[in-house]
Enzyme design. Structure first.
Site, PDB file in Angstrom:
ATOM      1  N   CYS A 281       9.671 -16.591   4.940  1.00 35.73           N
ATOM      2  CA  CYS A 281       8.227 -16.556   4.294  1.00 35.73           C
ATOM      3  C   CYS A 281       8.002 -16.902   2.364  1.00 35.73           C
ATOM      4  O   CYS A 281       8.836 -18.174   2.574  1.00 35.73           O
ATOM      5  CB  CYS A 281       7.552 -14.952   4.735  1.00 35.73           C
ATOM      6  SG  CYS A 281       6.015 -14.669   4.496  1.00 35.73           S
TER       7      CYS A 281
ATOM      8  N   HIS B  59       7.884 -14.694  10.309  1.00 38.15           N
ATOM      9  CA  HIS B  59       9.080 -13.726  10.043  1.00 38.15           C
ATOM     10  C   HIS B  59       9.651 -13.481  11.214  1.00 38.15           C
ATOM     11  O   HIS B  59       9.150 -13.346  12.324  1.00 38.15           O
ATOM     12  CB  HIS B  59       8.455 -12.623   9.932  1.00 38.15           C
ATOM     13  CG  HIS B  59       7.478 -12.352   8.731  1.00 38.15           C
ATOM     14  ND1 HIS B  59       8.041 -12.139   7.556  1.00 38.15           N
ATOM     15  CD2 HIS B  59       6.468 -12.909   8.285  1.00 38.15           C
ATOM     16  CE1 HIS B  59       7.196 -11.999   6.848  1.00 38.15           C
ATOM     17  NE2 HIS B  59       6.003 -12.259   7.116  1.00 38.15           N
TER      18      HIS B  59
ATOM     19  N   GLU C 209      11.437 -12.297  12.390  1.00 36.21           N
ATOM     20  CA  GLU C 209      12.439 -10.788  12.870  1.00 36.21           C
ATOM     21  C   GLU C 209      11.206  -9.774  13.226  1.00 36.21           C
ATOM     22  O   GLU C 209      11.380  -8.808  13.845  1.00 36.21           O
ATOM     23  CB  GLU C 209      12.899  -9.660  11.822  1.00 36.21           C
ATOM     24  CG  GLU C 209      11.101  -9.558  10.378  1.00 36.21           C
ATOM     25  CD  GLU C 209      11.245 -10.352   9.205  1.00 36.21           C
ATOM     26  OE1 GLU C 209      10.942 -10.109   8.733  1.00 36.21           O
ATOM     27  OE2 GLU C 209      11.178 -11.830   9.532  1.00 36.21           O
TER      28      GLU C 209
END
Length: 211
Positions: free
Chosen positions: A79, A187, A189
């Site tokens: 990011c 992102h 994750e």
């Protein structure tokens, strides 16, 4: 061992949790001496480009990251962390970035070339479109990933573009890479199977693998 660079502006909990789910050994640190022991470095980031660079420059971590990258250590920016890899950003005035990849960071205009408006920030799930092969996306289909950002990269070299997403009326660099330096605008994750697979691919990079 993954070294997560803790400079006070990253999604440390979510990134750490993702690495735990992948059963990848990692540690968090803001100390250059400790981070130098890592096999790979991860630079997360949420917030202002200017504030992030002020911290990285003030702590000496900016020079450390440049030195480790120049030495060939794999580096992944997430990011804001991806945006910091580039030459400069126009957020809150021109701010120089790490300069590891060619290009600048600019705010979404919110208006297409035909005069239609679109929402800023770019928030939500969007599909990846691959530009070229890379070990980061090896054996992965063009899945959906989760974005939250108001600024996007204008790459100075199309060769560093691995994947993009469409938003407004523009192509948004979503995965970038050059040699041992990688970045994801989304992102990973928080991006379900596709994002976790990309993160896993980075963690499992062979030392000789190049973007």
């Amino acid at each position: 061992m993954i070294g997560i660079i803790d400079y006070g502006m990253g999604n440390l909990h979510s990134v750490s949790s993702a690495l735990k789910r992948l059963d990848q050994p990692y540690f968090l640190s803001d100390q250059k001496e400790e981070l130098a022991k890592a096999d790979k470095l991860l630079l997360p980031g949420v917030g202002s480009f200017k504030d992030a660079m002020a911290i990285l420059n003030g702590t000496g971590l900016a020079d450390f990251i440049k030195e480790e990258a120049a030495a060939g250590k794999p580096l992944l920016g997430i990011c804001l962390g991806m945006q910091l890899l580039f030459e400069e950003s126009g957020e809150n005035g021109i701010t120089k970035g790490l300069g590891l990849l060619p290009g600048t960071v600019e705010r979404f205009s919110g208006i297409t070339s035909s005069g239609e408006t679109y929402k800023v920030p770019h928030m939500g799930w969007n599909k990846l479109e691959y530009n070229r092969t890379s070990p980061l996306i090896e054996n992965l289909d063009e899945g959906y990933v989760y974005f939250v950002h108001s600024y996007a990269v204008q790459a100075g070299d199309s060769g560093c573009l691995i994947a993009q997403a469409q938003y407004g009326d523009r192509n948004v660099p979503a995965v970038v890479g050059q040699n041992n330096i990688f970045g994801t605008q989304f992102h990973p994750e928080k991006s379900s199977e596709t994002g976790m697979a990309i993160l896993s691919n980075f963690c499992n990079l062979a030392e000789e693998a190049k973007a």
